[in-house]
Scaffold this motif. Structure first.
Motif, short mmCIF file in Angstrom:
data_model
loop_
_atom_site.label_atom_id
_atom_site.label_comp_id
_atom_site.label_asym_id
_atom_site.label_seq_id
_atom_site.Cartn_x
_atom_site.Cartn_y
_atom_site.Cartn_z
N GLY A 1 -25.99 21.14 -9.44
CA GLY A 1 -25.96 19.70 -9.68
C GLY A 1 -24.78 19.00 -9.03
O GLY A 1 -24.44 17.89 -9.41
N GLY A 2 -24.14 19.65 -8.04
CA GLY A 2 -23.00 19.03 -7.36
C GLY A 2 -21.69 19.15 -8.11
O GLY A 2 -20.69 18.53 -7.75
N ARG A 3 -21.65 19.97 -9.14
CA ARG A 3 -20.43 20.11 -9.94
C ARG A 3 -19.35 20.86 -9.15
O ARG A 3 -19.63 21.84 -8.47
CB ARG A 3 -20.72 20.87 -11.23
N ILE A 4 -18.12 20.38 -9.30
CA ILE A 4 -16.98 21.10 -8.74
C ILE A 4 -16.00 21.36 -9.87
O ILE A 4 -15.92 20.61 -10.84
CB ILE A 4 -16.26 20.34 -7.60
N THR A 5 -15.26 22.44 -9.74
CA THR A 5 -14.22 22.77 -10.70
C THR A 5 -12.88 22.54 -10.03
O THR A 5 -12.60 23.13 -8.99
CB THR A 5 -14.33 24.24 -11.16
N ILE A 6 -12.07 21.67 -10.62
CA ILE A 6 -10.73 21.44 -10.10
C ILE A 6 -9.87 22.61 -10.55
O ILE A 6 -9.81 22.92 -11.75
CB ILE A 6 -10.15 20.11 -10.64
N MET B 1 0.85 -1.18 0.00
CA MET B 1 0.00 0.00 0.00
C MET B 1 0.88 1.24 0.00
O MET B 1 1.82 1.34 0.77
CB MET B 1 -0.91 -0.01 1.23
N ALA B 2 0.59 2.16 -0.88
CA ALA B 2 1.35 3.40 -0.97
C ALA B 2 0.87 4.38 0.10
O ALA B 2 -0.30 4.42 0.43
CB ALA B 2 1.17 4.03 -2.34
N ILE B 3 1.81 5.14 0.62
CA ILE B 3 1.46 6.20 1.58
C ILE B 3 1.78 7.53 0.89
O ILE B 3 2.89 7.75 0.44
CB ILE B 3 2.25 6.06 2.89
N PHE B 4 0.76 8.37 0.81
CA PHE B 4 0.91 9.66 0.15
C PHE B 4 1.06 10.75 1.19
O PHE B 4 0.52 10.65 2.29
CB PHE B 4 -0.32 9.96 -0.72
N ARG B 5 1.76 11.81 0.83
CA ARG B 5 1.85 12.98 1.70
C ARG B 5 1.15 14.14 1.01
O ARG B 5 1.09 14.19 -0.22
CB ARG B 5 3.30 13.34 2.02
N THR B 6 0.60 15.03 1.78
CA THR B 6 -0.12 16.18 1.24
C THR B 6 0.88 17.17 0.66
O THR B 6 1.83 17.56 1.33
CB THR B 6 -0.95 16.86 2.33
N ARG B 7 0.66 17.57 -0.59
CA ARG B 7 1.50 18.59 -1.23
C ARG B 7 0.91 19.97 -1.05
O ARG B 7 1.62 20.93 -0.78
CB ARG B 7 1.68 18.28 -2.71
N TYR B 8 -0.40 20.10 -1.24
CA TYR B 8 -1.08 21.39 -1.04
C TYR B 8 -2.57 21.17 -1.00
O TYR B 8 -3.07 20.12 -1.37
CB TYR B 8 -0.72 22.41 -2.13
N TYR B 9 -3.28 22.18 -0.53
CA TYR B 9 -4.74 22.17 -0.47
C TYR B 9 -5.26 23.29 -1.35
O TYR B 9 -4.58 24.27 -1.60
CB TYR B 9 -5.24 22.48 0.95
N SER B 10 -6.51 23.16 -1.76
CA SER B 10 -7.20 24.25 -2.44
C SER B 10 -8.68 24.10 -2.13
O SER B 10 -9.15 22.99 -1.88
CB SER B 10 -6.98 24.16 -3.95
N GLU B 11 -9.39 25.19 -2.10
CA GLU B 11 -10.82 25.14 -1.86
C GLU B 11 -11.56 25.20 -3.18
O GLU B 11 -11.12 25.89 -4.11
CB GLU B 11 -11.26 26.30 -0.96
N VAL B 12 -12.66 24.47 -3.27
CA VAL B 12 -13.52 24.51 -4.45
C VAL B 12 -14.94 24.74 -3.99
O VAL B 12 -15.31 24.38 -2.87
CB VAL B 12 -13.43 23.22 -5.29
N THR B 13 -15.73 25.36 -4.83
CA THR B 13 -17.13 25.61 -4.53
C THR B 13 -17.97 24.57 -5.25
O THR B 13 -17.72 24.26 -6.41
CB THR B 13 -17.53 27.02 -5.00
N VAL B 14 -18.96 24.03 -4.57
CA VAL B 14 -19.89 23.09 -5.19
C VAL B 14 -20.94 23.91 -5.92
O VAL B 14 -21.59 24.77 -5.34
CB VAL B 14 -20.53 22.17 -4.14
N GLY B 15 -21.10 23.63 -7.20
CA GLY B 15 -22.04 24.38 -8.03
C GLY B 15 -23.31 23.61 -8.30
O GLY B 15 -23.63 22.63 -7.61
#
Length: 63
Positions: free
Chosen positions: A17-22, A1-15
């Motif tokens: 029909g539940g759509r999010i923009t990456i 099993m791979a262990i990942f580390r967090t590189r960065y965060y970003s906030e997204v708004t749910v639009g």
């Protein structure tokens, strides 16, 4: 099993029909392009907190 580390965060708004923009910088960093298929998984810890994990599979060559 791979262990990942967090590189960065970003906030997204749910639009609608539940759509999010990456955010564009994340799409560029991950190599996500229009039409790519992403896999989404919902995880839950023992206390009931949930998180959504999204990833892009490695692209297959078209030989």
């Amino acid at each position: 099993m791979a262990i990942f580390r967090t590189r960065y965060y970003s906030e997204v708004t749910v639009g609608v029909g539940g759509r999010i923009t990456i955010p564009q910088d994340m799409r560029d960093d991950l190599g996500i392009e229009e039409g790519d298929l992403l896999t989404v998984r919902v995880e839950e810890n023992p206390s009931g907190a949930r998180q959504m994990v999204v990833w892009r599979s490695e692209q297959q060559s078209e030989d």
